[in-house]
Enzyme design. Sequence first.
Site, PDB file in Angstrom:
ATOM      1  N   GLY A 212       0.826  -1.201   0.000  1.00 47.02           N
ATOM      2  CA  GLY A 212       0.000   0.000   0.000  1.00 47.02           C
ATOM      3  C   GLY A 212       0.857   1.247   0.000  1.00 47.02           C
ATOM      4  O   GLY A 212       2.030   1.205   0.371  1.00 47.02           O
ATOM      5  N   ALA A 213       0.267   2.354  -0.427  1.00 46.31           N
ATOM      6  CA  ALA A 213       0.985   3.622  -0.484  1.00 46.31           C
ATOM      7  C   ALA A 213       1.460   4.009   0.913  1.00 46.31           C
ATOM      8  O   ALA A 213       0.908   3.536   1.903  1.00 46.31           O
ATOM      9  CB  ALA A 213       0.068   4.702  -1.053  1.00 46.31           C
ATOM     10  N   PRO A 214       2.468   4.859   1.002  1.00 41.84           N
ATOM     11  CA  PRO A 214       2.939   5.306   2.314  1.00 41.84           C
ATOM     12  C   PRO A 214       1.806   5.953   3.109  1.00 41.84           C
ATOM     13  O   PRO A 214       1.012   6.704   2.564  1.00 41.84           O
ATOM     14  CB  PRO A 214       3.994   6.359   1.973  1.00 41.84           C
ATOM     15  CG  PRO A 214       4.437   6.045   0.607  1.00 41.84           C
ATOM     16  CD  PRO A 214       3.272   5.425  -0.088  1.00 41.84           C
ATOM     17  N   GLY A 215       1.744   5.625   4.376  1.00 38.63           N
ATOM     18  CA  GLY A 215       0.738   6.243   5.231  1.00 38.63           C
ATOM     19  C   GLY A 215      -0.627   5.598   5.189  1.00 38.63           C
ATOM     20  O   GLY A 215      -1.575   6.093   5.787  1.00 38.63           O
ATOM     21  N   HIS A 434      -6.777  33.733 -13.530  1.00 34.18           N
ATOM     22  CA  HIS A 434      -6.453  32.334 -13.806  1.00 34.18           C
ATOM     23  C   HIS A 434      -7.383  31.412 -13.004  1.00 34.18           C
ATOM     24  O   HIS A 434      -8.007  30.509 -13.558  1.00 34.18           O
ATOM     25  CB  HIS A 434      -4.982  32.094 -13.448  1.00 34.18           C
ATOM     26  CG  HIS A 434      -4.512  30.698 -13.617  1.00 34.18           C
ATOM     27  ND1 HIS A 434      -3.669  30.307 -14.623  1.00 34.18           N
ATOM     28  CD2 HIS A 434      -4.768  29.576 -12.899  1.00 34.18           C
ATOM     29  CE1 HIS A 434      -3.415  29.021 -14.518  1.00 34.18           C
ATOM     30  NE2 HIS A 434      -4.081  28.541 -13.468  1.00 34.18           N
ATOM     31  N   GLU A 435      -7.474  31.682 -11.723  1.00 30.18           N
ATOM     32  CA  GLU A 435      -8.286  30.794 -10.877  1.00 30.18           C
ATOM     33  C   GLU A 435      -9.766  30.892 -11.234  1.00 30.18           C
ATOM     34  O   GLU A 435     -10.470  29.880 -11.262  1.00 30.18           O
ATOM     35  CB  GLU A 435      -8.073  31.113  -9.394  1.00 30.18           C
ATOM     36  CG  GLU A 435      -6.665  30.858  -8.888  1.00 30.18           C
ATOM     37  CD  GLU A 435      -6.161  29.448  -9.148  1.00 30.18           C
ATOM     38  OE1 GLU A 435      -6.984  28.510  -9.208  1.00 30.18           O
ATOM     39  OE2 GLU A 435      -4.937  29.278  -9.319  1.00 30.18           O
ATOM     40  N   HIS A 438     -10.494  28.752 -14.160  1.00 36.45           N
ATOM     41  CA  HIS A 438     -10.750  27.357 -13.771  1.00 36.45           C
ATOM     42  C   HIS A 438     -12.177  27.210 -13.256  1.00 36.45           C
ATOM     43  O   HIS A 438     -12.921  26.319 -13.662  1.00 36.45           O
ATOM     44  CB  HIS A 438      -9.820  26.933 -12.625  1.00 36.45           C
ATOM     45  CG  HIS A 438      -8.410  26.640 -13.031  1.00 36.45           C
ATOM     46  ND1 HIS A 438      -8.093  25.804 -14.065  1.00 36.45           N
ATOM     47  CD2 HIS A 438      -7.233  27.054 -12.500  1.00 36.45           C
ATOM     48  CE1 HIS A 438      -6.759  25.733 -14.164  1.00 36.45           C
ATOM     49  NE2 HIS A 438      -6.228  26.484 -13.222  1.00 36.45           N
TER      50      HIS A 438
HETATM   51  P1  ADP Z   1       2.632   3.007   6.576  1.00 33.05           P
HETATM   52  O1  ADP Z   1       3.339   2.027   7.418  1.00 33.05           O
HETATM   53  O2  ADP Z   1       1.682   2.388   5.599  1.00 33.05           O
HETATM   54  O3  ADP Z   1       3.499   4.032   5.905  1.00 33.05           O
HETATM   55  P2  ADP Z   1       1.604   3.826   9.074  1.00 33.05           P
HETATM   56  O4  ADP Z   1       1.013   2.559   9.525  1.00 33.05           O
HETATM   57  O5  ADP Z   1       2.925   4.187   9.631  1.00 33.05           O
HETATM   58  O6  ADP Z   1       1.697   3.875   7.506  1.00 33.05           O
HETATM   59  O7  ADP Z   1       0.566   4.970   9.345  1.00 33.05           O
HETATM   60  C1  ADP Z   1       0.934   6.208   9.837  1.00 33.05           C
HETATM   61  C2  ADP Z   1      -0.133   6.754  10.751  1.00 33.05           C
HETATM   62  O8  ADP Z   1      -1.304   7.079  10.022  1.00 33.05           O
HETATM   63  C3  ADP Z   1      -0.589   5.756  11.781  1.00 33.05           C
HETATM   64  O9  ADP Z   1       0.215   5.814  12.905  1.00 33.05           O
HETATM   65  C4  ADP Z   1      -1.999   6.210  12.067  1.00 33.05           C
HETATM   66  O10 ADP Z   1      -2.005   7.244  13.018  1.00 33.05           O
HETATM   67  C5  ADP Z   1      -2.458   6.777  10.765  1.00 33.05           C
HETATM   68  N1  ADP Z   1      -3.256   5.809  10.009  1.00 33.05           N
HETATM   69  C6  ADP Z   1      -2.948   5.263   8.828  1.00 33.05           C
HETATM   70  N2  ADP Z   1      -3.914   4.436   8.402  1.00 33.05           N
HETATM   71  C7  ADP Z   1      -4.862   4.432   9.349  1.00 33.05           C
HETATM   72  C8  ADP Z   1      -6.113   3.762   9.506  1.00 33.05           C
HETATM   73  N3  ADP Z   1      -6.585   2.932   8.586  1.00 33.05           N
HETATM   74  N4  ADP Z   1      -6.821   4.006  10.624  1.00 33.05           N
HETATM   75  C9  ADP Z   1      -6.353   4.844  11.554  1.00 33.05           C
HETATM   76  N5  ADP Z   1      -5.203   5.496  11.479  1.00 33.05           N
HETATM   77  C10 ADP Z   1      -4.439   5.312  10.387  1.00 33.05           C
HETATM   78 ZN    ZN Z   2      -4.237  26.627 -12.738  1.00 34.03          ZN
END
Ligand code: ADP
Ligand code: ZN
Length: 628
Positions: A212-215, A434-435, A438
Amino acid sequence: MKKEPSASPRLFLIAFYVVLFLLVGVMFVALAALPPQGQKLPYSQFKQLVRAQRVARLQISPTTIEGELLPEAPPPAPGERGTSGTQWFHTIRVEDPHLVADLEAHGIAFSGKTDSSWLFQLLPWVVPLFVFVLFWSVYGQRVGAGVGGGLMTVGKSRARVYVEHQIKTRFADVAGLDEAKAELQEVIEFLRTPEKFQRLGGKIPKGVLLVGAPGTGKTLLAKAVAGEAGVPFFSLSGSEFVELFVGVGAARVRDLFEQALQKAPCIVFIDELDALGRARGLAPSAGHEEREQTLNQLLVEMDGFDASTGVIIMAATNRPEILDPALLRAGRFDRHVALDKPDIKGREAILRVHTKNVRLAQEVDLHTIAARTPGFVGADLANVVNEAALLAVRRGREAVTMADFDDAVDRIIAGLEKKNRVINPREKAIIAHHEIGHALTAEALAPHVDPVRKVSIVPRGIGALGYTQQLPTEDRYLMTRTELEARLCVLLGGRVAEELIFGDVSTGAQDDLQKATEIARSMVTEYGMSQRLGLRTFERERRGLFLDVPQATRRDYSEAKAAEIDREVEEMLARAHHQVCELLTAQKPVLERLARLLLEKEVLEGDELRQLIRAAAPADPLQVAAAR
Ligand code: ADP
Ligand code: ZN
């Protein structure tokens, strides 16, 4: 990147002492090895002088003979000796077995002498050692500055294994991701009662790859699995191993598995597996040898233990397509769990989790915030809540209000407000038109595009001078050709407004044009939406397992086709440009009026904008343009 705080100063100190010590040593040696005093005589002359009894008080070392040279006159009385008139001489020894006999025969006093001081003898050993230590510490210091560890602190490298025994994270803390949770349920069952699985002989997963994507919550989910199962959680990050010395990473991995097997059942979590498990031979770079060794060790360890021992290896990556295929083979990371970016419901749920301990004002509607934040991942949403709470505190509120959330979202979207950024009035006017360009285009093409939520010319962060935010009414998985074309038009709206009003164009449309080109290109090459080129797709989809990470694509069509594609993309953009030109020309007075208003207020809300449009020009010309 965390730094080992004390490493550099300590190394510097060591280097300092080494230098000091060296200097003192050299001084001693220099003193001890002072060249012999007096006249230098050939050995033959020395022997003559011996026979003439004109030398005295000899000091004989293995290489030299030093002594007093007596005047030609008969020796003076003993008391006068050693006064200022004393002459010294020295000579280099030659092989002369009769020397001692001669000296005795002529009654000359002599004594032995070692060649030089012990320091001088030690020098050949000590100097290289010092130089080595000096080099070591200076080099270590430099490395230390770079990676935070350094030669001297290998044992304390950042590449550490973290163990947590009492994980408090539960599935309830992970919002959304229901499919992923369902898939991991079995892993939890297994970790809770491995004996049961062993008895029944069920197929037990060994490695689970979270993609999955970061975060998106990969770490969070892995932790929650450990928490739910009540087992220890070992974690390490792949990227930290790449900087290590050859052999160290592999040793760490071996260690890790040793520990994990002792603590089984448990979870071993490897973050950023792609840093470690990049396909071998791909992008050879510094440190790849280390990576390879570490990866090999990981494979060896994974194959080495029996799944029924109760160790589950979970790994996270956002780039599964670059992983070494060996990692994905059966018995290794053969289970893949996808973590998508959250949809609107997911975002709302994540916001709910993170606002659990935040006092919210009555009016706060998490659904609306979720609707404003498409594309946000869990980490972004956690940031939004945090930022909103901070804003509320700064503003001295009792509870976090919707306005705080709005501002927090704005901040996260476009970077922090740059309050002190100065824009000259002409620039500001260009940005405003410009805005509005849009925004007007977007409103005119409704419902094929999302309604405008907000138009702003408040400078934010780097790059974005102003922005027009559209509010998607729902998350989209499919888009029709009409919608894509409308989106192209909206992107070109800003540029066209500049052309119309100022008769000139600015650099501000670069990002718009880039996005527009991308869309047009995808329409032609991927979605089969060009009449001339037909249904054929031209980009080979070598995308990740679950992700839209584009990979280097190999062209499988001719030069002529490529030229045709380019022409088609250009035409598509030209058509959109033409359409927007007509649309905005018909609306020029509205455009100017709204731009003026925007310059004044800096921000226009979507509803406000729509009212003004309706008031300014009765619907007809809009509809005419839109129908085209
Ligand atoms: P990854 O490892 O995928 O990069 P993390 O697990 O470190 O992401 O997520 C970073 C933070 O984002 C977590 O500590 C949490 O606070 C928040 N977060 C991410 N996904 C969720 C989710 N599904 N539910 C609740 N909090 C989330
Ligand atoms: Zn623009």
